[in-house]
Design an enzyme around this catalytic site. Structure first.
Site, short mmCIF file in Angstrom:
data_model
loop_
_atom_site.label_atom_id
_atom_site.label_comp_id
_atom_site.label_asym_id
_atom_site.label_seq_id
_atom_site.Cartn_x
_atom_site.Cartn_y
_atom_site.Cartn_z
N CYS A 106 -8.31 4.04 -1.94
CA CYS A 106 -7.21 4.62 -1.14
C CYS A 106 -6.44 3.46 -0.55
O CYS A 106 -6.63 3.08 0.60
CB CYS A 106 -7.78 5.50 -0.03
SG CYS A 106 -8.82 6.84 -0.62
N ALA A 107 -5.57 2.86 -1.33
CA ALA A 107 -5.14 1.48 -1.05
C ALA A 107 -3.83 1.32 -0.29
O ALA A 107 -3.59 0.27 0.29
CB ALA A 107 -5.03 0.73 -2.36
N PRO A 147 -0.86 1.16 2.37
CA PRO A 147 0.17 0.30 1.76
C PRO A 147 -0.33 -1.04 1.22
O PRO A 147 0.47 -1.85 0.77
CB PRO A 147 1.14 0.08 2.93
CG PRO A 147 0.28 0.13 4.15
CD PRO A 147 -0.80 1.14 3.85
N GLY A 148 -1.63 -1.28 1.27
CA GLY A 148 -2.13 -2.47 0.57
C GLY A 148 -2.70 -3.56 1.47
O GLY A 148 -3.02 -4.64 0.97
N GLY A 149 -2.87 -3.28 2.75
CA GLY A 149 -3.39 -4.31 3.66
C GLY A 149 -4.75 -4.83 3.21
O GLY A 149 -4.96 -6.06 3.16
N LYS A 150 -5.65 -3.93 2.86
CA LYS A 150 -7.01 -4.37 2.53
C LYS A 150 -7.09 -4.87 1.09
O LYS A 150 -7.83 -5.81 0.78
CB LYS A 150 -8.02 -3.25 2.81
CG LYS A 150 -8.03 -2.88 4.30
CD LYS A 150 -8.97 -1.77 4.63
CE LYS A 150 -8.78 -1.32 6.08
NZ LYS A 150 -7.49 -0.62 6.34
N ASP A 197 -11.18 3.60 2.08
CA ASP A 197 -10.54 3.54 3.40
C ASP A 197 -9.76 4.85 3.52
O ASP A 197 -8.60 4.94 3.19
CB ASP A 197 -9.60 2.32 3.45
CG ASP A 197 -9.01 2.11 4.82
OD1 ASP A 197 -9.70 2.39 5.82
OD2 ASP A 197 -7.85 1.66 4.90
N CYS A 228 -9.74 5.16 10.11
CA CYS A 228 -9.16 4.65 11.36
C CYS A 228 -9.11 5.78 12.39
O CYS A 228 -8.05 6.15 12.88
CB CYS A 228 -7.79 4.03 11.12
SG CYS A 228 -6.62 5.09 10.31
C1 LIG Z 1 -5.86 4.99 5.61
S1 LIG Z 1 -4.75 4.99 4.30
C2 LIG Z 1 -5.24 3.54 3.41
C3 LIG Z 1 -4.81 2.23 4.04
C4 LIG Z 1 -5.02 1.04 3.12
N1 LIG Z 1 -6.40 0.94 2.68
C5 LIG Z 1 -4.60 -0.26 3.75
O1 LIG Z 1 -5.44 -0.98 4.29
O2 LIG Z 1 -3.41 -0.58 3.70
C6 LIG Z 1 -5.33 6.27 3.28
C7 LIG Z 1 -4.62 6.40 1.96
O3 LIG Z 1 -5.34 7.35 1.18
C8 LIG Z 1 -4.43 7.94 0.29
N2 LIG Z 1 -5.05 9.15 -0.29
C9 LIG Z 1 -5.12 10.39 0.24
N3 LIG Z 1 -5.79 11.21 -0.59
C10 LIG Z 1 -6.16 10.46 -1.66
C11 LIG Z 1 -6.86 10.75 -2.87
N4 LIG Z 1 -7.33 11.98 -3.13
N5 LIG Z 1 -7.03 9.75 -3.77
C12 LIG Z 1 -6.54 8.51 -3.51
N6 LIG Z 1 -5.87 8.18 -2.38
C13 LIG Z 1 -5.69 9.15 -1.47
C14 LIG Z 1 -3.21 8.17 1.15
O4 LIG Z 1 -2.05 8.29 0.35
C15 LIG Z 1 -3.20 6.90 2.02
O5 LIG Z 1 -2.34 5.94 1.48
#
Ligand SMILES: C[S@@+](CC[C@H](N)C(=O)[O-])C[C@H]1O[C@@H](n2cnc3c(N)ncnc32)[C@H](O)[C@@H]1O
Length: 463
Positions: free
Chosen positions: A279-280, A282-285, A345, A398
């Site tokens: 669940c990447a 906007p890409g921080g991790k 995440d 979070c």
């Molecule tokens: C907390 S954010 C991730 C932040 C990211 N890891 C970072 O550090 O920048 C959660 C993400 O999960 C994505 N998401 C939601 N449901 C999902 C799914 N079924 N499969 C993959 N990604 C999903 C959302 O679009 C969102 O971008």
């Protein structure tokens, strides 16, 4: 504070009056964007400030006014409800946001009443039209008169209004934190200050920022964190040039939890260490993992969000180590047992990041923790199939609600404890979890980082 002629002040400098209204207009535009487009507040505020071309002091005033109006929305609406004769839902949304901006200044803003009301009237004139002027003027003057006799309730409703949270969030916090509830919620209202992740040499970045006049210091928990209180990331060359990126230290610690004990003496992962950030966006991790030498597969559900990961990777110079895929992680397109590390995440209520995104508390509904907790467990179980023997799986969110954090990690272990074991994160996070909790709940009141939950598991070598 600058007064507007409409506030009835005399002898005000017309140029300063104009700037005073301009700052309120910028704040209003940011608030509208959050409400109308569902935008995140930080980019909405940044865009409004860019468009308004304010100078330093008014820029800071406008940003603070926007964030505080979003943070206090429920309390402001409660107060306005005592002076408006009709239900607030019947007020045009753009006028209601003018009223909220005026009401925050009257209740919390340390702004003279005449300036708060007068600039709101000018804001209404400029953004809505003359038809709104009398109404805005009457309501805000009424609120100024009633301010000291508002019937503040006692009990949990009073706590919710006094701390600017919906009632159900206070109830969730009470269940999770008990006597610490007020401290956690209050910490969620404090300005967090800017934290950067250094993309290259952290010491050099600290020196550069200090030379530019910032009170920069190395973060205490993550080796790449730099605290720069009061700085505006939009004005830092290091951010524009991709040598640093705004990120809370809690997010860096999630990555550290995944790679703990695997880094060599140069802080690098084993060559081409295959890792999935499921669940990447906007890409921080993902970009952090790539910066440590990982070979990253970065997935996200929606293509538009997945493309943000590619943008972030390009900005930070790690595109060659990040492969972006738009994919639903509950129906995974990756091969089983193919990653040494997998990070989930997870999408969550976000109540742990309300310092930075104050509007989130009003966007969520009481049923969200259970609904999102169920989704998180599905994501975690699906991700677990992708971890190779002896590989690692980290789950983070979070937020801090029980249904999303400890319940998910506990349910995962109950179902998959034959193959996965939780590993200790105290060396990385600075403390262990509570008894019976497989993970650790970070929180702004005790850790001075976002309220992130982290649980880490290893797959048995022979399972
Ligand atoms: C907390 S954010 C991730 C932040 C990211 N890891 C970072 O550090 O920048 C959660 C993400 O999960 C994505 N998401 C939601 N449901 C999902 C799914 N079924 N499969 C993959 N990604 C999903 C959302 O679009 C969102 O971008």
């Amino acid at each position: 504070m600058v007064e507007s002629p409409a506030a009835g002040g005399t002898g005000t400098d017309p140029a300063r009056t104009e700037i005073g209204v301009a700052a309120r207009r910028a704040a209003w535009h940011a608030v509208r964007r959050v409400h109308v487009e569902g935008a995140w507040s930080p980019p909405a505020v940044a865009a409004a400030l860019r468009a308004a071309r304010l100078d330093g002091r008014d820029r800071a005033f406008a940003a603070n006014l926007a964030y505080e109006t979003l943070r206090w929305e429920g309390t402001l609406d409660w107060a306005l409800g005592h002076v408006v004769r009709r239900p607030l839902a019947q007020i045009e949304a753009d006028i209601l946001d003018v009223l909220r901006i005026g009401a925050w200044q009257l209740l919390h803003g340390n702004v003279p009443d005449r300036a708060a009301v007068g600039t709101a009237v000018e804001l209404a004139r400029a953004e809505v039209g003359p038809r709104a002027i009398g109404f805005v003027n009457g309501v805000l003057r009424g609120l100024a008169r009633r301010r000291d006799t508002l019937p503040w309730p006692s009990g949990e409703r009073g706590t919710a209004l006094r701390l600017a949270y919906p009632d159900w969030v206070v109830a969730e916090a009470r269940r999770r934190f008990g006597a610490r509830t007020e401290a956690v919620l209050e910490a969620g209202n404090a300005a967090p200050g800017l934290t950067l992740r250094a993309v290259g040499d952290r010491d050099a970045l600290v020196e550069e920022l200090r030379a530019a006049g910032y009170d920069a210091r190395a973060g205490e928990r993550s080796p790449e964190a730099v605290r720069v209180p009061g700085a505006d990331p939009g004005r830092l060359p290091a951010v524009a040039e991709g040598r640093a990126t705004p990120q809370d230290e809690a997010s860096m610690l999630v990555v550290r939890a995944l790679v703990s004990d695997l880094l060599d003496e140069h802080g690098r992962l084993p060559p081409d260490w295959p890792v999935l950030d499921a669940c990447a966006a906007p890409g921080g991790k993902s970009t952090h993992l790539a910066g440590l030498g990982g070979q990253v597969a970065a997935g996200d559900l929606r293509p538009v969000r997945a493309s943000l990961v590619a943008q972030t990777a390009a900005q930070l110079g790690v595109s060659d180590r990040v492969r972006v895929v738009a994919a639903d992680a509950t129906a995974s397109p990756w091969c089983p047992s193919s990653f040494a590390g997998v990070l989930v995440d997870a999408p969550c209520t976000g109540l742990g990041v309300v310092r930075r995104r104050p509007e989130l508390r009003w966007r969520r509904a009481p049923e969200d923790p259970v609904r999102l907790g169920a989704l998180q467990l599905r994501l975690l179980e699906s991700a677990a199939t992708l971890v190779r023997p002896a590989g690692r799986l980290v789950y983070s969110a979070c937020t801090w609600t029980t249904a999303e954090t400890v319940d998910v990690a506990t349910a995962f272990l109950a179902a998959h404890g034959d193959r996965f074991t939780a590993y200790d994160l105290s060396g990385v996070l600075g403390r262990s979890g509570l008894a019976g909790d497989p993970g650790v709940q970070l929180a702004p009141d005790v850790d001075d980082v976002d309220g992130m939950y982290v649980a880490a598991f290893t797959r048995a070598p022979d399972a």
